[in-house]
Scaffold this active site. Sequence first.
Site, PDB file in Angstrom:
ATOM      1  CB  CYS A 200      37.815  36.144  44.430  1.00 25.69           C
ATOM      2  SG  CYS A 200      37.975  36.735  46.087  1.00 25.69           S
TER       3      CYS A 200
ATOM      4  CB  CYS B 109      45.077  37.377  47.507  1.00 24.70           C
ATOM      5  SG  CYS B 109      44.362  38.749  46.643  1.00 24.70           S
TER       6      CYS B 109
HETATM    7  N1  DGL Z   1      40.845  36.938  48.299  1.00 27.78           N
HETATM    8  C1  DGL Z   1      41.031  37.645  47.313  1.00 27.78           C
HETATM    9  C2  DGL Z   1      41.409  37.195  46.097  1.00 27.78           C
HETATM   10  O1  DGL Z   1      41.414  35.969  45.660  1.00 27.78           O
HETATM   11  C3  DGL Z   1      40.739  39.315  47.525  1.00 27.78           C
HETATM   12  C4  DGL Z   1      39.662  39.561  47.985  1.00 27.78           C
HETATM   13  C5  DGL Z   1      39.781  41.027  48.272  1.00 27.78           C
HETATM   14  O2  DGL Z   1      40.116  41.602  49.351  1.00 27.78           O
HETATM   15  O3  DGL Z   1      39.122  41.747  47.493  1.00 27.78           O
HETATM   16  O4  DGL Z   1      41.145  37.938  45.178  1.00 27.78           O
END
Ligand code: DGL
Length: 216
Positions: free
Chosen positions: A180, A70
Amino acid sequence: MKIGVFDSGMGGTTILEAVKKRLPEMEYRYIADSENCPYGEKPVGLLYEIVRDKVEALRDWGAELIVVACNTATVRCIDKLRRDYPDIQFVGTEPAVKLALSTGVRKVLVLATPNTINSERMKLLAEKNRQIGQEVDLLACPGLAETIEKYYKTDLGRVKAKLNELLSRDDSYGAVVLGCTHYPLVKDLIAEYYPNAQLVDSANGVAKRVEELVRG
Ligand code: DGL
């Protein structure tokens, strides 16, 4: 070796698959923390508490290496995680700005959560990797990760409506960074807004780093 991977839901599976491809013989546990999605719009103190719980669950399972799959949790929490859990190796996920700029394109757009876009680390990544004449634009996409998490399998119409709210068609970008890990799940829909851009993500870079650490 046991490798733990987590994200605020299914986004991190894009990273998990890339790691598994390089290291199929490892044992994996993935935490999809959809209950706390979105990470990208939480105050940093609260986000750290949430992330710490995932790390401890993976540590208790026996993970020696944890992939923070993430971008948001990486830019906001990984330094503190490394200080607080010195026995665990952490591999983070950062927007692939360097990769995008290395293709030599003039204009790059980074799409990511508000927490990622507004971090110092993000500004640094853009400044550090930019060559003369190259431009990096940053666009925060509030609500997008959450919409993808909820609907990418069941109702792409909802995802399209959210994308329409946030993005406008632009043919000036040579590369778009999916900053993301949820965004690659709807890569084809995002690509429609940027007809001249190559879309890049971090999955292969993260997997390569994990392999280097594991194989020494
Ligand atoms: N998938 C995550 C990222 O790469 C976070 C998404 C979220 O929960 O806001 O930032």
